[in-house]
Design a protein around this motif. Sequence first.
Motif, mmCIF file in Angstrom:
data_model
loop_
_atom_site.group_PDB
_atom_site.id
_atom_site.type_symbol
_atom_site.label_atom_id
_atom_site.label_comp_id
_atom_site.label_asym_id
_atom_site.label_seq_id
_atom_site.Cartn_x
_atom_site.Cartn_y
_atom_site.Cartn_z
ATOM 1 N N ALA A 124 -7.888 -3.231 -8.336
ATOM 2 C CA ALA A 124 -7.791 -1.767 -8.238
ATOM 3 C C ALA A 124 -6.357 -1.344 -7.945
ATOM 4 C CB ALA A 124 -8.724 -1.254 -7.153
ATOM 5 N N TYR A 125 -5.694 -2.068 -7.062
ATOM 6 C CA TYR A 125 -4.304 -1.757 -6.731
ATOM 7 C C TYR A 125 -3.388 -1.986 -7.928
ATOM 8 C CZ TYR A 125 0.388 -2.419 -4.853
ATOM 9 O OH TYR A 125 1.748 -2.364 -4.649
ATOM 10 N N GLU A 126 -3.583 -3.086 -8.621
ATOM 11 C CA GLU A 126 -2.721 -3.395 -9.769
ATOM 12 C C GLU A 126 -2.881 -2.354 -10.878
ATOM 13 O OE1 GLU A 126 -3.887 -7.345 -10.734
ATOM 14 O OE2 GLU A 126 -2.679 -8.286 -9.151
ATOM 15 N N VAL A 127 -4.116 -1.885 -11.095
ATOM 16 C CA VAL A 127 -4.351 -0.856 -12.115
ATOM 17 C C VAL A 127 -3.644 0.443 -11.735
ATOM 18 C CG1 VAL A 127 -6.114 0.604 -13.179
ATOM 19 C CG2 VAL A 127 -6.523 -1.840 -12.920
ATOM 20 N N ALA A 128 -3.765 0.847 -10.469
ATOM 21 C CA ALA A 128 -3.124 2.081 -10.007
ATOM 22 C C ALA A 128 -1.604 1.962 -10.063
ATOM 23 C CB ALA A 128 -3.577 2.410 -8.593
ATOM 24 N N LEU A 129 -1.093 0.793 -9.695
ATOM 25 C CA LEU A 129 0.351 0.567 -9.727
ATOM 26 C C LEU A 129 0.875 0.674 -11.153
ATOM 27 C CD1 LEU A 129 2.770 -0.263 -7.888
ATOM 28 C CD2 LEU A 129 2.265 -2.630 -8.496
ATOM 29 N N LYS A 130 0.162 0.059 -12.084
ATOM 30 C CA LYS A 130 0.564 0.101 -13.496
ATOM 31 C C LYS A 130 0.449 1.514 -14.060
ATOM 32 C CE LYS A 130 -0.091 -2.393 -17.851
ATOM 33 N NZ LYS A 130 -0.868 -3.460 -18.540
ATOM 34 N N ALA A 131 -0.546 2.278 -13.590
ATOM 35 C CA ALA A 131 -0.734 3.656 -14.068
ATOM 36 C C ALA A 131 0.295 4.613 -13.474
ATOM 37 C CB ALA A 131 -2.142 4.135 -13.734
ATOM 38 N N GLY A 132 1.027 4.156 -12.447
ATOM 39 C CA GLY A 132 2.063 4.993 -11.839
ATOM 40 C C GLY A 132 1.526 6.042 -10.888
ATOM 41 N N THR A 133 0.342 5.795 -10.294
ATOM 42 C CA THR A 133 -0.253 6.807 -9.412
ATOM 43 C C THR A 133 -0.133 6.457 -7.930
ATOM 44 O OG1 THR A 133 -2.448 5.778 -9.502
ATOM 45 C CG2 THR A 133 -1.919 7.414 -11.201
ATOM 46 N N THR A 134 0.543 5.363 -7.605
ATOM 47 C CA THR A 134 0.697 4.992 -6.199
ATOM 48 C C THR A 134 1.993 5.579 -5.647
ATOM 49 O OG1 THR A 134 1.880 2.934 -6.692
ATOM 50 C CG2 THR A 134 -0.528 2.834 -6.613
ATOM 51 N N ASN A 135 2.074 5.600 -4.327
ATOM 52 C CA ASN A 135 3.338 5.912 -3.653
ATOM 53 C C ASN A 135 3.561 4.849 -2.585
ATOM 54 O OD1 ASN A 135 1.468 6.608 -1.730
ATOM 55 N ND2 ASN A 135 2.317 8.630 -1.291
ATOM 56 N N LEU A 141 -0.535 0.201 1.982
ATOM 57 C CA LEU A 141 -1.930 0.144 2.428
ATOM 58 C C LEU A 141 -2.702 -0.945 1.692
ATOM 59 C CD1 LEU A 141 -4.412 1.279 3.944
ATOM 60 C CD2 LEU A 141 -4.679 2.906 2.043
ATOM 61 N N PHE A 142 -2.603 -0.981 0.367
ATOM 62 C CA PHE A 142 -3.374 -1.966 -0.405
ATOM 63 C C PHE A 142 -2.795 -3.365 -0.254
ATOM 64 C CE2 PHE A 142 -5.694 1.491 -2.102
ATOM 65 C CZ PHE A 142 -6.818 0.966 -2.710
ATOM 66 N N GLN A 143 -1.483 -3.476 -0.178
ATOM 67 C CA GLN A 143 -0.889 -4.789 0.048
ATOM 68 C C GLN A 143 -1.353 -5.361 1.381
ATOM 69 O OE1 GLN A 143 3.319 -4.056 -0.321
ATOM 70 N NE2 GLN A 143 3.162 -3.542 -2.489
ATOM 71 N N GLN A 144 -1.400 -4.498 2.396
ATOM 72 C CA GLN A 144 -1.846 -4.949 3.712
ATOM 73 C C GLN A 144 -3.335 -5.272 3.709
ATOM 74 O OE1 GLN A 144 0.429 -5.522 5.877
ATOM 75 N NE2 GLN A 144 -0.940 -6.317 7.466
ATOM 76 N N ALA A 145 -4.129 -4.493 2.959
ATOM 77 C CA ALA A 145 -5.568 -4.762 2.872
ATOM 78 C C ALA A 145 -5.823 -6.137 2.263
ATOM 79 C CB ALA A 145 -6.249 -3.679 2.044
ATOM 80 N N ILE A 146 -5.051 -6.500 1.260
ATOM 81 C CA ILE A 146 -5.190 -7.818 0.633
ATOM 82 C C ILE A 146 -4.824 -8.921 1.621
ATOM 83 C CG2 ILE A 146 -4.282 -9.310 -1.193
ATOM 84 C CD1 ILE A 146 -3.912 -6.679 -2.852
ATOM 85 N N VAL A 147 -3.761 -8.694 2.392
ATOM 86 C CA VAL A 147 -3.367 -9.656 3.429
ATOM 87 C C VAL A 147 -4.478 -9.801 4.468
ATOM 88 C CG1 VAL A 147 -1.769 -10.046 5.350
ATOM 89 C CG2 VAL A 147 -0.886 -9.301 3.136
#
Length: 462
Positions: A124-135, A141-147
């Motif tokens: 989900a994070y990778e899709v949003a990152l590729k779509a350009g909708t993250t900040n 937040l998502f990187q930390q959630a994965i950790v």
Amino acid sequence: MLIVAVGVNHRTAPVEIREKLSFLPHSLPANLKKLHHYPGIEGCAIISTCNRTEIYAVPRELDEGLHAIWNFLSEYSGLDISEIKNCTFCHTLYDSIRHLFRVSAGLDSMILGETQILGQVREAYEVALKAGTTNNVINTLFQQAIVVGKRVRTETGIDKNAVSVSYAAVELAKQKFGELNGRSVLVVGAGKMSELTAKHLVSNGVSGVIVSNRSFDRAEMLAEKFNGKAVKFEELSSHMKGADIVISSTAASHYVIRYPDIQELLNDNPGKKVMLIDIAVPRDIDPRIGELPGVSLYDIDDLQSVVDNNLAERRQAAVASESIIEDELNEFMRWLATQFVVPTIAALKKMGEEIKQKELERALNRLGDVSDRQYKVISSMANSIVKQLLHFPVVRLKEYAVTTEGHLYTEVLQNLFDLEVDGQRPKKKEPPKQIDLSAWVSEEEYYRSKGQNGGASLEKNY
């Protein structure tokens, strides 16, 4: 900075609602961009699985952001906003962060501690990152959630114990044979349970798969999924000698694996060890077979017992997992708090740099020609003055950022230095209140009113 989470899962909504709010993988990028274009949404990501659809967003204003998400979901699903509100959960700040961490750790899943959800959060994070909708906030937040998800599984082992009957069979096979690489399995019956068990065995190293079923066509279809081979049901006993593990799950009303057949198999193959797993009810395998040397026989009750014991262990691991999540949540909140003051600190340093450059230029113009050494000395002094003046305000603001009064100190600093901070709406500055001095009396008048010689003493003092 605000973080909100709005979504549905197996606890909040029935499947007929969940399916209307789910997103197919190929449609996610376009829908993410559509949500991101709503006023007030600075960053967003969407987790969509068979059991949950969850939107994580960073809005400029809480109410504005929530209404944007609800409008987006209503437009996408065709459901009324009131209906969406009734079947969705809504978390803000602490609770939204904690929820994502628990999801990633497998604590919010139907199967406690499941592993698959961690990959779904990452996707989900990778899709949003590729779509350009993250900040920056969504990224962190998502990187930390994965950790967090990885840490929980590593430190607690919450996903190590099987809590499904089909996977419990794999756990028992590992206990008997150790590594399953190179082992072969004979699957009797081509139903869903047989398929799941075979799938888990193959993913854990089993290389040879033989499928036998009364309907040979169905046996061929299942065997093809595992690059195995299908054999006719009447030839079942002759193929057992090549199997280390036999799984049986048919709808037969009688034993399909009989005592004499296994006894003959062992007589013809001295020293052979075989594991028999009977998932059927009524049972497919004659229970007397478990008494034969070299045979390990497990029925559905044995498997369920393994599941129950493992589930209890997972619940204990979940308690330790919650403690890890709270530690990670506090750490993330400290980071998030400092992010609010970063623009103010940047604006303060920018102001100091502009004043320094302006005054340095004015001083050098007045001095006329100066040597390179003199220029460096003057420039270094100007830099040092600005850095020392701003050092403690910056340090203190970072310290206060992680307290409940962090926003207040930030706004005070902005007003004191008249800072224009990007991304933050300026507060309306009220003019300072005028002090009415007419009601005040001087010290001299006070003493005179008391009949004391205040005036004479004041003259001597002043």
